[in-house]
Design an enzyme around this catalytic site. Structure first.
Site, PDB file in Angstrom:
ATOM      1  N   GLU A  37       0.874  -1.181   0.000  1.00  0.00           N
ATOM      2  CA  GLU A  37       0.000   0.000   0.000  1.00  0.00           C
ATOM      3  C   GLU A  37       0.902   1.219   0.000  1.00  0.00           C
ATOM      4  OE1 GLU A  37      -2.222   0.860   3.496  1.00  0.00           O
ATOM      5  OE2 GLU A  37      -1.172  -0.540   4.779  1.00  0.00           O
TER       6      GLU A  37
ATOM      7  N   GLU B 101       4.157   8.636  -4.189  1.00  0.00           N
ATOM      8  CA  GLU B 101       4.954   8.242  -3.021  1.00  0.00           C
ATOM      9  C   GLU B 101       5.984   7.180  -3.411  1.00  0.00           C
ATOM     10  OE1 GLU B 101       2.416   7.576   0.396  1.00  0.00           O
ATOM     11  OE2 GLU B 101       1.503   9.550   0.192  1.00  0.00           O
TER      12      GLU B 101
END
Lengths: 633, 633
Positions: A431, A440
């Protein structure tokens, strides 16, 4: 969303300010709007008549405590646009002096706001007057807030009766959009945080498009009159469904409601408003109750945050705790895992085959819990490796292993890009997504992890796509300004994306897809750099403030996780949209093409985005070479 | 003064963090202080033994919600000064790694603070370690706060038993002041807002001088043990009078109390602390109740404000309202006026003679009320002119004249420097003083007013004197830093005085007089420029942060109005002291001379101060030519 709901009343005539406030409060109003200076004084000033020096020109300030002036009185300024735009020097000067006096008195009393009518037609000199007084660059009344009052749309009559009477009167004349009136006024006199639009709600509401565009502006108040109300079956005043909906959407961007009160003579002439007020409070309250996500998002509306950098920085316990609470996200993961387990282990092998599942970036273990629960639900056997680089989160995993999970889970305290496992994985779960999907550095991390996936292994998520959409949001654009960092490039604040739960914005054109990433990669060496252009068509005249960014991700099979408005996973609050500002807002006409360019670039230590616009007007590339913002590898 | 009073408990042994917190709370503690990592892990790390990778090294973060970690747990760091100052590389390195790990975990948990022992002797490498981790210039844990724990004074034993054991043991050895230990530590590693001293209160309190100096430091907590308590006649634990006084003075600068708890085995071993806690809360509450000025000053403690410029800017209603509430100031004025009226009108002329009184700078009329009341009280007849330049305040005066004062008062809407009255005044009353006496340009304004004073006229106030005193206040000095204005001189924030209700400061030497102004002037052309030097002697080793400024003013005869600490008018809150910072704090030794230079300069449009220090070390002149701060004429 206002911290506290407020309903005000607009009073044409106020013989006594103390009584007016007391009476209004008794009826449930928080605010009264009224003129500050005596009518006589204002008229004399405008016409140039001599004033009586013995006569007080405004309210007696000691009649109310400062706390009341500061919170509960909005001052109405004289309607002087006709005079300020006059060709006659003296007419302009007197109007300017009157405004100066009125704003000075508003400043003296410390009023939270003042109201000034804005009409179609010329307003540039008025704009300069207000701007010059409220700007912090030497403005004399830089703490006075001016609410520019105009209708949601100019009716044909208004336009024809307006100052700008040069136009031909004819039946096919298009009503001037009042938004254009406002847009010219505020673009000429750019007094951010000092001038705001306030709108008269017409009984006949304009198109939703028109309303949506106003919802992109920092509208501070909506004026409603009794005429907007209809009677329900019991004889109580209610608003038509669509009006309710419109008012709620303005509540949502922090606007308050002001009722227009006609002068009446009865001593308790506000009392009959009580049922209107109660009705409006009801609208506000019910709006809140109907939306369960609100409790998680409260206080974040339009608030700019720097995107997290969980690869470079360690997340803190508090951050993990918040994200672990998302009810939707982990349900989706668990669903995807269950499907993947069934896909990988046929029913007849479920007692014999054990899959190796690696959770890379395990954090404090929410995906471990999901894996175990998924395996349990479909009765498949798994062996889990929990790989985590944050030593502090590893401490949590060790506690959980010791007291809860036991041998089912092996904790690996290591960066996934540096780990050398002894066996390979059937399924790798992660995740690592940000608001913009790859921002990210999920692609870079999973490049590392892919080396320990079996040939026929599965990665969850299996792909993700970023989306952008051109938006107008003067509020958010203004809020970018103070993020300036003197140690970086001059425009660094406008060359950085922000994570923001956007409320006060207008979508100029629907989102379109930008970058796509799939896992596992067919060619592990394929670059994660990208360059894409996207074209949009403006749905209305508007101002381009920047681009909103979203993502959609296919976890496995048909399990979609999304923050794209068209497919947003219900109740999921882990991601707010991302916003890429552009330095100088661009005026855009209906039907014009907006052409956006986005790059994803990288160096040995960093990844960054660059962006630009080539149509309808070219702008310099933002964040070239990552000079203002990078994401650390 | 802390917003909320807090009492913590320091626990040597904590088997279970959840129980420890619950039990402590039940006994009335808000905070617990305990180690973060397991003792075994910390010892292994220091000695370089291999760690067991399966064993969690610290508390289970999920045992408490983040909100508890963030508010109620203070982490105790290992006492490693001996190791950090070692000459052996590996010893230093392991201590550094342990600190890094502990601070990293404190960061992960989001603790409000950590505690680290500070001993006499070398501490420079420890200082570097802490500084390098908590500074925002690349520090990895820049949101970790470290409380450096040390005794209020080092006892002789501590000193001899300390790391710095090179000294000769002898009976006449002076105990090292623990303040010097702290001062070296924080001066070397200047981590403002991140490192603070916390102090062990000894049973035998040190001299008041020593305590006063600590009150100039940003002390965050005082540790007390049961030994400090004595039993009162009823057998309840109480603190000796002097200890009570000392603890209250630390409350006053925002410190909290932490009780040191010895490990005990009874299951409710905190319960017997309940009476101590209640006693401490009682101390706190009674302190508040005893001081009536607190309700006006609450929230202003050590808060920096820019001085008002009422000559250049118009005051607002709210500001007038606050100042009009001062109970003492206007009593003094009324007393002075009554004396002046009796002085000017002998008893036998009181029914025949009428004095002309001019209130220059009348504001919203408080001095008018005083004049009328004074005249009434001594049965003298007066005629008042109320001269005011702020048109908004004139509006108030006109209301008051119309409805209250009538013909007794004539309102003049005019700047006193430009008024040409038809008759001259017997008495001119003004309230134009600032915190530093002349800093709101009373001298310049009254130069104008003096032209309409009769030959034998009186001015109230008749004189005022400014005073300065060298002070140490790292807190206030640090708070000056963010006032930097990029558009002004690099050091503009340190070249500006601030009005501040100083609490957390130490007076290095008593105030001495600086500038004197008398009214009326004997020679009206005498300049208001000044240059004075003042010499002080440092009462203790300390750090010069700047100068506190005060004023005394003789209103008339013997009526003194003062904010000088020695003569402060009781209950008067209209003025807080002024603070003139110096750019770089100067280390000062006991007995050294501090020589200050202050100039009052002027140009056609401005007045300003310049200041410098020539001893014990020369510093560049601050605010030369008013480059950073001026007062507009």
């Amino acid at each position: 969303m206002p911290k506290k709901m407020s309903v005000g009343i607009y009073l044409e005539e106020v013989p006594d300010i103390q009584h007016a406030l007391t009476d209004s409060r008794e009826s449930g109003f928080n605010t009264i709007c009224c003129e500050l200076l005596t009518k006589k004084y204002s008229l004399n000033e405008l016409s140039g008549e001599e004033q009586n020096c013995e006569e007080p020109f405004g309210w007696f300030d000691m009649a109310l405590p400062s706390a009341d002036w500061n919170s509960s009185v909005v001052g109405v300024l004289s309607d002087v646009q006709e005079q300020t735009e006059s060709h006659i020097f003296n007419v302009r000067t007197r109007a300017s002096q009157l405004l100066e006096k009125q704003m000075g008195y508003a400043h003296h009393l410390g009023l939270p706001a003042t109201i000034l009518n804005l009409h179609p037609g010329d307003s540039c000199n008025l704009s300069r007057l207000i701007y010059s007084k409220v700007t912090t660059d030497g403005g004399y009344h830089s703490n006075v807030v001016v609410w520019m009052r105009l209708p949601m749309v100019h009716s044909k009559q208004t336009v024809n009766g307006a100052i700008d009477v040069g136009r031909e009167e004819s039946d096919d004349i298009q009503p001037i959009s009042s938004w254009n009136t406002w847009n010219t006024f505020r673009t000429v006199g750019y007094a951010e945080r000092r001038t705001f639009p306030v709108l008269d709600l017409p009984v006949d509401l304009p198109d939703q498009d028109e309303i949506d565009r106003w919802l992109g502006e920092p509208v501070k108040a909506i004026f409603i009159s009794e005429e907007s109300f209809i009677s329900n079956q019991k004889g109580f005043p209610v608003l038509p469904k669509r009006t309710q909906h419109v008012i709620r959407s303005f509540f949502d961007i922090g606007a308050q409601v002001i009722m227009i009160c006609k002068p009446e003579k009865s001593p308790n002439h506000y009392v009959h408003h009580k049922q209107y007020i109660e009705y409006i409070y009801g609208l506000y309250t019910s709006e809140w109750e109907e939306d369960p996500v609100r409790k998680y998002t409260k206080g974040y509306e339009d608030y700019l945050q720097s995107p997290l950098q969980p690869l470079m920085d360690n997340l803190e316990a508090n951050t993990y705790e918040v994200f672990e609470r998302d009810p939707t996200k982990y349900n989706l993961y668990q669903k995807a895992m269950a499907k993947a387990l069934v896909f990988k282990i046929p029913e007849d092998q479920k007692d014999t085959k054990t899959l190796v599942v690696m959770v890379v970036g395990a954090g404090r273990g929410p995906l471990i819990r999901n894996c175990l629960a998924a395996a349990d639900s479909v009765q498949r056997r798994i062996k889990i490796y929990a790989v985590e680089k944050n030593i502090n989160a590893v401490c949590t995993l060790l506690h959980l292993k010791k007291h809860v999970w036991g041998d089912a889970v092996t904790v690996i305290s290591c960066d996934m890009r540096e780990w050398h496992p002894k066996e390979k994985a059937d399924i790798i779960v992660s995740e690592l997504l940000g608001s913009f999907g790859d921002n990210e550095l999920s692609p870079e991390c999973l490049d590392g992890a892919q080396t320990f996936l079996k040939e026929d292994g599965i990665m969850i998520p299996e792909n993700y796509t970023s989306f952008i959409s051109p938006i107008m949001s003067p509020k958010i654009h203004n809020d970018v300004r103070p993020f300036h960092d003197v140690n970086k490039h001059t425009n660094c604040n406008f060359e950085t994306p922000y994570v923001v739960y956007m409320k006060n914005f207008y979508t100029i054109a629907k989102p379109k897809s930008l970058f796509v990433f799939c896992h596992p990669k067919s060619d592990a060496k394929e670059s994660n750099d990208r360059y894409e252009t996207v074209e949009f068509e403006a749905s209305q005249d508007s101002v381009l403030s920047g681009f909103a960014g979203y993502f959609e991700s296919l976890l496995f099979d048909d399990v979609l996780m999304s923050i794209h408005p068209r497919s947003h996973s219900l109740g999921m609050f882990s991601w707010f949209p991302i916003f890429f500002p552009i330095r100088e807002p661009i005026q855009v006409k209906k039907g014009e093409k907006i052409k956006a360019h986005f790059w994803r670039c990288s160096s040995k230590h960093n990844v960054w985005y660059e962006w630009s616009v080539s149509e309808p007007a070219p702008v310099p590339i933002h964040n070239v070479n990552g000079r203002s913002y990078t994401i650390g590898l």
